[in-house]
Design an enzyme around this catalytic site. Structure first.
Site, PDB file in Angstrom:
ATOM      1  N   ASP A  25     -26.790 -10.678  -8.779  1.00 43.12           N
ATOM      2  CA  ASP A  25     -26.415 -10.102 -10.084  1.00 43.12           C
ATOM      3  C   ASP A  25     -25.534  -8.850 -10.026  1.00 43.12           C
ATOM      4  OD1 ASP A  25     -28.139 -12.114 -10.741  1.00 43.12           O
ATOM      5  OD2 ASP A  25     -29.604 -10.868 -11.792  1.00 43.12           O
ATOM      6  N   LYS A 130     -28.389 -18.035 -13.544  1.00 42.04           N
ATOM      7  CA  LYS A 130     -29.842 -18.083 -13.759  1.00 42.04           C
ATOM      8  C   LYS A 130     -30.189 -17.442 -15.102  1.00 42.04           C
ATOM      9  CE  LYS A 130     -30.606 -13.933 -10.884  1.00 42.04           C
ATOM     10  NZ  LYS A 130     -31.229 -13.032 -11.828  1.00 42.04           N
ATOM     11  N   CYS A 163     -34.618  -8.199 -10.325  1.00 38.68           N
ATOM     12  CA  CYS A 163     -34.132  -9.511  -9.886  1.00 38.68           C
ATOM     13  C   CYS A 163     -34.184  -9.710  -8.380  1.00 38.68           C
ATOM     14  CB  CYS A 163     -32.734  -9.745 -10.432  1.00 38.68           C
ATOM     15  SG  CYS A 163     -32.746  -9.962 -12.229  1.00 38.68           S
TER      16      CYS A 163
END
Ligand code: TIU
Length: 229
Positions: A25, A130, A163
């Site tokens: 990310d 995701k 994450c």
């Protein structure tokens, strides 16, 4: 051929050919002002420290032809894959899907959802979209790793306790060996970063290993040897 990374709680033995660099990310929405991270009230400048170490690892993996995978957190433009509970969170005036300075917040295809230029994916490097914090939840990551015979993951990116941590926990339960390089991850909360990494390596490595980018780089095979393998 097996190599070894100097790590905590003990050295990690790994086969580079069965190892992937998983970059979590590194999106403008988390790292630049005006995105999802800032919308949640965070100081986004806390995350910039991870960019240069990730870039070093990325360059080294690319030079050796080793596997690199990128992830992005985000949702379909109609938000049909965004749980109402997630949409309601945050508390501020802006919500996921609202228009911000980098486009609609955390929506796929918008400028803020894209990966920052410093670590931008090359063609051929899988990008996993995701909907959640973990990289295995409702994605094809496990299929992709299985097809390449990957067993070890070097997990970097942001944020450490959200994450990155969720992904390491998911991967660990699926039998992957995960190593987190301290300097190649970051949190909006330095104390959460520290504690999250302590949690990974505690209890004999309950979730995996912790090291740093220099130690990972030192353990990789020479470029020529990797290219010939
Ligand atoms: N808020 C926060 O720290 N992180 C996230 O929402 N997503 C990721 O960590 N990528």
């Amino acid at each position: 051929m097996n190599h070894q990374i100097d790590a905590q709680p003990y050295p990690l033995v790994f086969d580079p050919a069965r190892t992937a660099l998983l970059i979590i990310d590194m999106q403008r929405d988390f790292i630049e002002p005006g995105g999802f991270g800032a919308m949640l009230g965070n100081d986004v400048t806390q995350l910039t420290r991870a960019i240069a170490p990730i870039r070093s690892l990325l360059t080294a993996f690319r030079q050796r032809g080793l596997m690199v995978i990128h992830t992005r957190e985000g949702h379909r433009p109609d938000l049909s894959d965004a749980p109402p509970s997630k949409l309601a969170r945050g508390g501020g005036p802006m919500r996921i899907g609202d228009a911000g300075p980098m486009g609609r917040i955390l929506v796929r295809g918008e400028p803020g959802h894209d990966i920052i230029p410093e670590v931008y994916p090359l063609p051929g490097e899988p990008v996993i979209d995701k909907p959640g914090k973990g990289s295995f939840c409702q994605t094809d990551l496990e299929l992709i790793l299985g097809l390449r015979g990957i067993r070890t993951l070097i997990v970097c990116g942001v944020t450490t306790e959200v994450c990155v941590h969720t992904t390491v926990r998911e991967a660990n339960d699926r039998g992957y060996e995960c190593l987190v390089p301290d300097d190649a991850t970051a949190s909006y909360f330095p104390e959460f970063h520290q504690m999250a990494l302590r949690m990974v390596q505690a209890q004999g490595g309950i979730f995996g290993w912790v090291s740093d980018s220099a130690r990972v780089l030192a353990a990789l095979p020479p470029v020529s040897q990797a290219a010939a393998a």
